[in-house]
Design a protein around this motif. Structure first.
Motif, PDB file in Angstrom:
ATOM      1  N   GLY A   2       0.775  -1.205  -0.222  1.00  0.00           N
ATOM      2  CA  GLY A   2       0.040   0.269   0.099  1.00  0.00           C
ATOM      3  C   GLY A   2       0.649   1.487   0.420  1.00  0.00           C
ATOM      4  O   GLY A   2       1.881   1.599   0.063  1.00  0.00           O
ATOM      5  N   HIS A   3       0.243   2.364  -0.340  1.00  0.00           N
ATOM      6  CA  HIS A   3       1.000   3.948  -0.444  1.00  0.00           C
ATOM      7  C   HIS A   3      -0.530   4.831   0.371  1.00  0.00           C
ATOM      8  O   HIS A   3      -1.426   5.415  -0.352  1.00  0.00           O
ATOM      9  N   VAL A   4       0.184   4.769   1.813  1.00  0.00           N
ATOM     10  CA  VAL A   4      -0.615   5.962   2.208  1.00  0.00           C
ATOM     11  C   VAL A   4      -0.817   6.604   2.384  1.00  0.00           C
ATOM     12  O   VAL A   4       0.941   7.540   2.093  1.00  0.00           O
ATOM     13  N   VAL A   5      -1.260   8.110   1.675  1.00  0.00           N
ATOM     14  CA  VAL A   5      -1.343   9.566   1.986  1.00  0.00           C
ATOM     15  C   VAL A   5      -1.896  10.268   3.615  1.00  0.00           C
ATOM     16  O   VAL A   5      -3.107   9.874   3.484  1.00  0.00           O
ATOM     17  N   LEU A   6      -1.438  11.188   3.380  1.00  0.00           N
ATOM     18  CA  LEU A   6      -1.707  11.974   4.772  1.00  0.00           C
ATOM     19  C   LEU A   6      -1.897  12.929   4.376  1.00  0.00           C
ATOM     20  O   LEU A   6      -1.220  14.273   3.596  1.00  0.00           O
ATOM     21  N   LEU A   7      -3.180  13.568   4.491  1.00  0.00           N
ATOM     22  CA  LEU A   7      -3.726  14.714   4.059  1.00  0.00           C
ATOM     23  C   LEU A   7      -4.484  15.773   5.669  1.00  0.00           C
ATOM     24  O   LEU A   7      -4.628  14.945   6.603  1.00  0.00           O
ATOM     25  N   GLY A   8      -4.406  17.009   5.761  1.00  0.00           N
ATOM     26  CA  GLY A   8      -4.380  17.255   6.704  1.00  0.00           C
ATOM     27  C   GLY A   8      -3.561  18.823   7.528  1.00  0.00           C
ATOM     28  O   GLY A   8      -3.348  19.597   6.333  1.00  0.00           O
ATOM     29  N   ASP A   9      -3.889  18.492   8.044  1.00  0.00           N
ATOM     30  CA  ASP A   9      -2.709  20.368   9.114  1.00  0.00           C
ATOM     31  C   ASP A   9      -1.235  19.131   9.719  1.00  0.00           C
ATOM     32  O   ASP A   9      -0.976  18.555   9.433  1.00  0.00           O
ATOM     33  N   SER A  10      -1.067  20.611  10.469  1.00  0.00           N
ATOM     34  CA  SER A  10      -0.215  19.651  11.338  1.00  0.00           C
ATOM     35  C   SER A  10      -0.032  18.642  12.035  1.00  0.00           C
ATOM     36  O   SER A  10       1.073  18.526  12.735  1.00  0.00           O
ATOM     37  N   VAL A  11      -1.058  17.992  12.271  1.00  0.00           N
ATOM     38  CA  VAL A  11      -1.012  16.998  13.308  1.00  0.00           C
ATOM     39  C   VAL A  11      -0.022  15.840  12.608  1.00  0.00           C
ATOM     40  O   VAL A  11       1.208  15.269  12.960  1.00  0.00           O
ATOM     41  N   PHE A  12      -0.687  16.053  11.273  1.00  0.00           N
ATOM     42  CA  PHE A  12       0.940  15.658  10.426  1.00  0.00           C
ATOM     43  C   PHE A  12       1.920  15.760   9.528  1.00  0.00           C
ATOM     44  O   PHE A  12       2.670  15.354   9.330  1.00  0.00           O
ATOM     45  N   ASP A  13       2.077  16.999   9.590  1.00  0.00           N
ATOM     46  CA  ASP A  13       3.260  17.856   8.966  1.00  0.00           C
ATOM     47  C   ASP A  13       3.647  18.434   9.608  1.00  0.00           C
ATOM     48  O   ASP A  13       3.647  20.191  10.187  1.00  0.00           O
ATOM     49  N   ASN A  14       4.319  17.683  10.621  1.00  0.00           N
ATOM     50  CA  ASN A  14       4.709  18.599  12.557  1.00  0.00           C
ATOM     51  C   ASN A  14       6.297  18.580  12.619  1.00  0.00           C
ATOM     52  O   ASN A  14       6.980  18.583  13.359  1.00  0.00           O
ATOM     53  N   GLY A  15       7.226  18.449  11.271  1.00  0.00           N
ATOM     54  CA  GLY A  15       8.137  18.250  11.307  1.00  0.00           C
ATOM     55  C   GLY A  15       8.898  19.852  11.854  1.00  0.00           C
ATOM     56  O   GLY A  15      10.141  19.807  12.127  1.00  0.00           O
ATOM     57  N   ALA A  16       8.150  20.920  11.589  1.00  0.00           N
ATOM     58  CA  ALA A  16       8.590  22.342  11.783  1.00  0.00           C
ATOM     59  C   ALA A  16       8.872  22.014  13.728  1.00  0.00           C
ATOM     60  O   ALA A  16       9.445  23.337  14.329  1.00  0.00           O
ATOM     61  N   TYR A  17       7.673  21.104  14.467  1.00  0.00           N
ATOM     62  CA  TYR A  17       8.156  21.459  15.447  1.00  0.00           C
ATOM     63  C   TYR A  17       8.227  20.240  16.827  1.00  0.00           C
ATOM     64  O   TYR A  17       9.194  20.331  18.149  1.00  0.00           O
ATOM     65  N   VAL A  18       9.452  19.366  16.066  1.00  0.00           N
ATOM     66  CA  VAL A  18      10.136  18.853  16.663  1.00  0.00           C
ATOM     67  C   VAL A  18      11.418  18.426  17.023  1.00  0.00           C
ATOM     68  O   VAL A  18      11.332  19.833  16.081  1.00  0.00           O
ATOM     69  N   ALA A  19      11.783  17.910  17.725  1.00  0.00           N
ATOM     70  CA  ALA A  19      13.079  18.028  18.304  1.00  0.00           C
ATOM     71  C   ALA A  19      13.967  18.093  17.139  1.00  0.00           C
ATOM     72  O   ALA A  19      13.779  17.600  15.663  1.00  0.00           O
ATOM     73  N   PRO A  20      15.457  19.034  16.964  1.00  0.00           N
ATOM     74  CA  PRO A  20      16.534  18.552  15.475  1.00  0.00           C
ATOM     75  C   PRO A  20      17.212  16.949  15.691  1.00  0.00           C
ATOM     76  O   PRO A  20      16.682  16.332  16.879  1.00  0.00           O
ATOM     77  N   ARG A  21      16.938  16.022  13.744  1.00  0.00           N
ATOM     78  CA  ARG A  21      16.753  15.075  14.128  1.00  0.00           C
ATOM     79  C   ARG A  21      15.748  13.845  14.857  1.00  0.00           C
ATOM     80  O   ARG A  21      16.170  12.973  14.590  1.00  0.00           O
ATOM     81  N   GLU A  22      14.632  14.367  15.314  1.00  0.00           N
ATOM     82  CA  GLU A  22      13.318  13.299  15.627  1.00  0.00           C
ATOM     83  C   GLU A  22      12.799  13.801  14.391  1.00  0.00           C
ATOM     84  O   GLU A  22      12.385  14.488  13.347  1.00  0.00           O
ATOM     85  N   TYR A 175       3.084  16.603  22.963  1.00  0.00           N
ATOM     86  CA  TYR A 175       2.912  17.825  22.842  1.00  0.00           C
ATOM     87  C   TYR A 175       4.351  18.286  22.786  1.00  0.00           C
ATOM     88  O   TYR A 175       5.017  17.716  23.691  1.00  0.00           O
ATOM     89  N   ALA A 176       4.521  18.756  21.765  1.00  0.00           N
ATOM     90  CA  ALA A 176       5.578  19.797  22.017  1.00  0.00           C
ATOM     91  C   ALA A 176       5.496  21.126  22.086  1.00  0.00           C
ATOM     92  O   ALA A 176       6.588  21.818  22.078  1.00  0.00           O
ATOM     93  N   ASN A 177       4.469  21.619  22.048  1.00  0.00           N
ATOM     94  CA  ASN A 177       3.660  22.579  22.289  1.00  0.00           C
ATOM     95  C   ASN A 177       2.176  22.388  22.490  1.00  0.00           C
ATOM     96  O   ASN A 177       1.381  20.882  22.393  1.00  0.00           O
ATOM     97  N   GLU A 180       0.624  21.575  19.318  1.00  0.00           N
ATOM     98  CA  GLU A 180       1.425  20.030  17.820  1.00  0.00           C
ATOM     99  C   GLU A 180       1.750  19.240  18.431  1.00  0.00           C
ATOM    100  O   GLU A 180       2.269  19.249  19.583  1.00  0.00           O
ATOM    101  N   PRO A 181       1.744  17.740  18.578  1.00  0.00           N
ATOM    102  CA  PRO A 181       2.722  16.872  18.446  1.00  0.00           C
ATOM    103  C   PRO A 181       4.608  16.784  17.892  1.00  0.00           C
ATOM    104  O   PRO A 181       5.159  17.078  17.414  1.00  0.00           O
ATOM    105  N   SER A 182       4.511  15.726  19.237  1.00  0.00           N
ATOM    106  CA  SER A 182       6.378  15.440  19.604  1.00  0.00           C
ATOM    107  C   SER A 182       6.872  14.468  18.340  1.00  0.00           C
ATOM    108  O   SER A 182       5.471  13.793  18.480  1.00  0.00           O
ATOM    109  N   ALA A 183       7.547  14.445  18.779  1.00  0.00           N
ATOM    110  CA  ALA A 183       8.451  12.789  18.261  1.00  0.00           C
ATOM    111  C   ALA A 183       6.773  11.637  19.442  1.00  0.00           C
ATOM    112  O   ALA A 183       7.183  10.850  18.721  1.00  0.00           O
ATOM    113  N   ARG A 184       6.940  11.825  20.175  1.00  0.00           N
ATOM    114  CA  ARG A 184       6.176  10.340  20.887  1.00  0.00           C
ATOM    115  C   ARG A 184       4.614  10.965  20.410  1.00  0.00           C
ATOM    116  O   ARG A 184       5.212   9.758  19.967  1.00  0.00           O
TER     117      ARG A 184
END
Length: 213
Positions: A2-22, A175-177, A180-184
């Motif tokens: 399968g190929h899963v595609v994530l649609l929506g907001d920063s719940v999925f697009d959270n790269g800016a909120y996790v710690a570096p290298r997470e 939560y990172a804040n 927004e979701p953290s890496a955990r």
């Protein structure tokens, strides 16, 4: 496979909120899926319900499953309602009901567009925030219940599986804040999605709720 595609907001697009290298959610989903499966990110930080139909133009041609998490920013855009002066609780409920009805219309239009692609689709509730102010936290959770009522009703009415993020992201460390979701938290979101897309029988057209312990 399968190929899963994530649609929506920063719940999925959270790269800016996790710690570096997470890892962000989509990377964690790639790690959680079985071998041979893929995951792609079409969600965009800051998106509202009306943004999702435009994200469908970014679907890869081999997409097999769509997962939507949206609505939190719609709620943020209407937080002004919570500050209005009213003469009674009944008047406040009428105001909130108008907000709910507007979101319901937008959410149905969005879901019609997503389901129009003819792919197995799942939706997510809006998780509870983590505001440090107890009063603000209580107000936010109560207000978001209206939005989640729309999401769950549409999922059940259309017989779609649902990831209840209120149960998935249930601790402060998720939560990172406040919103927004953290890496955990992202790891738990990814695990819930992986369980859903690999374990749910979409052919039966049966609503089912997925969460994490």
């Amino acid at each position: 496979m399968g190929h899963v595609v994530l649609l929506g907001d920063s719940v999925f697009d959270n790269g800016a909120y996790v710690a570096p290298r997470e890892p962000d959610v989509v990377q964690q989903l790639r790690d959680a899926l079985p071998g041979g499966w893929r995951a792609s990110l079409a969600a965009v930080d800051g998106a509202v319900t009306g943004s999702v139909p435009g994200q469908l133009g970014r679907l890869p041609p081999d997409a097999t499953h769509l997962v939507v998490s949206v609505g939190g920013n719609d709620a943020l855009q209407r937080q002004d309602v919570l500050e209005r002066r009213v003469r009674s609780v009944a008047e406040a409920l009428v105001e909130l009901g108008d907000v709910r009805d507007a979101f319901a219309r937008d959410y149905r239009v969005m879901l019609d567009a997503v389901l129009g692609r003819g792919l197995p689709t799942a939706v997510c509730t809006i998780y509870d925030p983590r505001f440090p102010d107890p009063m603000l936290q209580r107000v936010a959770v109560a207000a978001l219940a209206m939005f989640n009522d729309v999401i769950t009703r549409e999922a059940f009415r259309r017989r779609l599986p649902l990831v209840d993020l209120r149960l998935v992201c249930s601790d402060d460390e998720h939560y990172a804040n406040p919103i927004e979701p953290s890496a955990r938290g992202g790891a738990r979101i990814a695990a819930g999605i992986a369980e859903l897309v690999t374990g749910h029988d979409f052919a039966r057209r049966r609503a089912e709720v997925f969460a994490r312990d």
